[in-house]
Design an enzyme around this catalytic site. Structure first.
Site, PDB file in Angstrom:
ATOM      1  N   LYS A   1      47.558  72.141 -25.908  1.00 35.67           N
ATOM      2  CA  LYS A   1      48.789  72.206 -26.692  1.00 35.67           C
ATOM      3  C   LYS A   1      48.711  71.157 -27.792  1.00 35.67           C
ATOM      4  CE  LYS A   1      53.825  72.338 -26.300  1.00 35.67           C
ATOM      5  NZ  LYS A   1      54.952  72.427 -25.372  1.00 35.67           N
TER       6      LYS A   1
ATOM      7  N   ASP B   1      60.888  83.318 -24.119  1.00 36.94           N
ATOM      8  CA  ASP B   1      59.478  82.973 -24.360  1.00 36.94           C
ATOM      9  C   ASP B   1      59.101  81.685 -23.628  1.00 36.94           C
ATOM     10  OD1 ASP B   1      61.382  82.209 -26.529  1.00 36.94           O
ATOM     11  OD2 ASP B   1      59.753  80.883 -27.105  1.00 36.94           O
TER      12      ASP B   1
HETATM   13  P1  AMP Z   1      59.101  76.208 -28.557  1.00 33.31           P
HETATM   14  O1  AMP Z   1      60.479  75.974 -29.089  1.00 33.31           O
HETATM   15  O2  AMP Z   1      58.255  74.960 -28.440  1.00 33.31           O
HETATM   16  O3  AMP Z   1      59.092  77.006 -27.305  1.00 33.31           O
HETATM   17  O4  AMP Z   1      58.353  77.067 -29.682  1.00 33.31           O
HETATM   18  C1  AMP Z   1      58.838  78.270 -30.234  1.00 33.31           C
HETATM   19  C2  AMP Z   1      57.764  78.886 -31.120  1.00 33.31           C
HETATM   20  O5  AMP Z   1      57.452  77.999 -32.211  1.00 33.31           O
HETATM   21  C3  AMP Z   1      56.455  79.148 -30.406  1.00 33.31           C
HETATM   22  O6  AMP Z   1      55.898  80.339 -30.920  1.00 33.31           O
HETATM   23  C4  AMP Z   1      55.635  77.936 -30.775  1.00 33.31           C
HETATM   24  O7  AMP Z   1      54.263  78.179 -30.666  1.00 33.31           O
HETATM   25  C5  AMP Z   1      56.067  77.680 -32.219  1.00 33.31           C
HETATM   26  N1  AMP Z   1      55.864  76.269 -32.605  1.00 33.31           N
HETATM   27  C6  AMP Z   1      56.568  75.190 -32.195  1.00 33.31           C
HETATM   28  N2  AMP Z   1      56.092  74.066 -32.758  1.00 33.31           N
HETATM   29  C7  AMP Z   1      55.054  74.417 -33.549  1.00 33.31           C
HETATM   30  C8  AMP Z   1      54.129  73.703 -34.404  1.00 33.31           C
HETATM   31  N3  AMP Z   1      54.169  72.377 -34.555  1.00 33.31           N
HETATM   32  N4  AMP Z   1      53.187  74.419 -35.042  1.00 33.31           N
HETATM   33  C9  AMP Z   1      53.116  75.747 -34.901  1.00 33.31           C
HETATM   34  N5  AMP Z   1      53.944  76.479 -34.138  1.00 33.31           N
HETATM   35  C10 AMP Z   1      54.904  75.831 -33.458  1.00 33.31           C
HETATM   36 MG    MG Z   2      57.809  77.591 -26.111  1.00 28.58          MG
END
Ligand code: AMP
Ligand code: MG
Length: 514
Positions: free
Chosen positions: A117, A264
């Site tokens: 990650k 998700d």
């Molecule tokens: P999360 O809120 O962490 O569950 O992420 C929601 C979506 O945003 C997922 O598809 C993650 O992979 C994407 N995402 C979150 N942070 C980043 C980042 N720094 N770079 C690329 N994608 C991100």
């Molecule tokens: Mg996530």
């Protein structure tokens, strides 16, 4: 030392395009993409317990070759790095394609998949950088291991690697961007599949792939699409409903608040997954959430978690419907979620109180009054149960003054009015006697942790790490491995959230970018 298999990538179809360009990925479950190399990798933390799961020798923690893989600087043979495509309902709304935007899977070792990650951009990064900051990586590493040691199903963490570089983050999306150091966590699980994987395929009508995904979930070592009969899929959904119910009951019993229960972020294995703006209930409040992004609606607050889990399961049920074509078993399983959650919660609550489950159930007033005591008296959730546990062996009915003082000390109020507590204790004493449990103290201890990974403790560790001192990080990692036991240095770890931390960034205020 790291020898990978590529079961997932061999079984599922890959996107025909390669590269990191943002794109829609259809009729495929993943895109091949390698981690982006980093400049100066440094191993900051290593979980021996997770390494044991993978059968790695102790020397792996000191190996430069292993560190290179976990930093995303080397891809060893057998590993076919990939990012998966999934969708999801975010804050109640269908968000379309999301995908592993900052997670890159390396492949399997034995039964487990390893995932980096913060490994850089993938086709699902949209316009973000695919990196994770040190503070959020520390939080993820520590909490996944803490949850495991509490006995709660979770993805695991193997390593935390510093990258020597920084990225710009606006922590609260309030126009105050800062340069922050980055890190990578290597996460480990038998599966990183989420409800959102199933939802996206169903939404797009990719039925063959939906069948394959279901077959893989039923039996990852030998998936067979022909085995996805309506009965088998209904059974799978039923298992996920029941296991998720048990998981949420266990979260609730230790005051864990996930913070972003989007579909998700829900695991098909019913593990806790994606540690972002999580927190632990301190001052008891059913409405509490650590997530500032959710401060207004409080959709994902402590008290809402069971209902949200069930709503998320109903999204998953909808997505699996085409393979079952019968609403009844789906509805029955959603009802089973309720029953399983309440049974699990009652069992845990009875154990936490040192009462027999039958006696607790026959006296619903006990819980109703307790909720009133905890909220009206502003009790620290875990310290209250810890205090109750400590007095159990010598003072089963909590009648002496010392016991009462110990309970009052768990309150955040300046001068708490003891009346609600005294009233509750009268009923509680009666039920303790009625329950007549042997070994009451030790069975209470088994479910009432001494150590909780409170946000302010983690924030202190993060502040020290930012200043170049990694010792507190190592100390807390040792402490979290025995949460149900006392430790010599508990004056440092076991205490209420100090007033100055109550509204401090990173303690009670966290955003999705955490
Ligand atoms: P999360 O809120 O962490 O569950 O992420 C929601 C979506 O945003 C997922 O598809 C993650 O992979 C994407 N995402 C979150 N942070 C980043 C980042 N720094 N770079 C690329 N994608 C991100
Ligand atoms: Mg996530």
């Amino acid at each position: 030392m790291l020898v990978f298999e590529d079961r997932f990538t061999r079984y599922f179809p890959a996107d025909t395009a390669t590269g990191r360009e943002p794109r829609t990925v259809q009729n495929a479950l993943y895109a091949r993409v390698e981690p982006e190399p980093i400049s100066r990798s440094k191993l900051l933390l290593w979980s021996e317990e997770t390494a044991d799961l993978l059968g790695l020798p102790a020397a792996a923690a000191r190996s430069d070759a292993v560190r290179d893989v976990l930093a995303g600087n080397a891809v060893v043979s057998g590993s076919v790095p990939y990012a998966t495509v999934y969708g999801g309902h975010q804050f109640g709304h269908w968000a379309g394609q999301l995908g592993d935007g900052r997670a890159i899977n390396l492949g399997e070792i034995g039964d487990f998949t390893l995932q980096l990650k913060g490994a850089g951009r993938t086709p699902f990064s949209r316009h973000a950088d695919g990196r994770a900051v040190l503070r959020s990586s520390i939080r993820e590493f520590l909490c996944s291991e803490a949850m495991h040691h509490l006995g709660i199903p979770t993805t695991r963490a193997l390593s935390l690697v510093g990258t020597g570089s920084t990225v710009v983050r606006d922590m609260f999306y309030d126009g105050n961007p800062e340069n922050e150091p980055c890190a990578l966590v290597c996460r480990v699980s038998k599966s990183f599949l989420r409800f959102g994987h199933v939802e996206l395929l169903a939404q797009r009508g990719e039925m063959d792939l939906l069948k394959r995904l279901t077959a893989y979930t039923l039996n990852p070592s030998d998936p067979d699409a022909d085995a996805t009969t309506p009965e088998a899929v209904a059974e799978l959904f039923d298992r996920i409903c029941r296991d998720t119910a048990t998981l949420i009951a266990r979260w609730m019993a230790v005051g864990f608040v996930h913070g972003v229960m989007n579909t998700d972020n829900m695991s098909m294995l019913s593990e806790t997954i994606d540690y972002g703006p999580y927190g632990w209930l301190e001052k008891y409040d059913l409405q509490w959430t650590p997530n500032t992004t959710d401060a207004e609606g409080r959709r994902y607050c402590y008290g809402n978690q069971p209902a949200i889990a069930q709503w998320n399961l109903s999204r998953l049920g909808n997505a699996l419907y085409p393979l079952i074509e019968d609403v009844e078993p789906l509805q029955n399983s959603l009802t089973a979620f309720n029953q399983e959650f309440h049974a699990g919660w009652n069992r845990l609550l009875a154990a936490k109180l040192g009462l027999s489950a039958e006696v607790l159930q026959a006296n619903p007033l006990c819980y109703q009054q307790l909720v009133h005591v905890l909220s009206a008296m502003e009790m620290d959730f875990n310290l209250f149960f810890d205090a109750l546990t400590r007095m159990a062996p010598q003072d089963a009915d909590c009648s002496n003054t010392e016991s009462l003082q110990a309970l009052l000390a768990c309150s955040y109020a300046q001068t708490p009015d003891p009346a609600p507590l005294q009233e509750w204790l009268q009923l509680y004493r009666k039920l303790v006697v009625e329950s007549a449990l042997a070994d009451r103290g030790s069975s209470m201890r088994a479910v009432n942790p001494v150590f909780i990974l409170r946000n302010h403790l983690v924030q202190d560790v993060i502040d020290a790490a930012h200043a170049g001192d990694l010792q507190p990080l190592q100390d807390i990692f040792v402490r979290l491995k025995t949460p149900y036991a006392d430790a010599a240095d508990d004056a440092r770890w076991v205490r209420k959230c100090p007033p100055e931390s109550m509204h401090r960034a990173g303690c009670s205020m966290l955003s999705c970018s955490s």
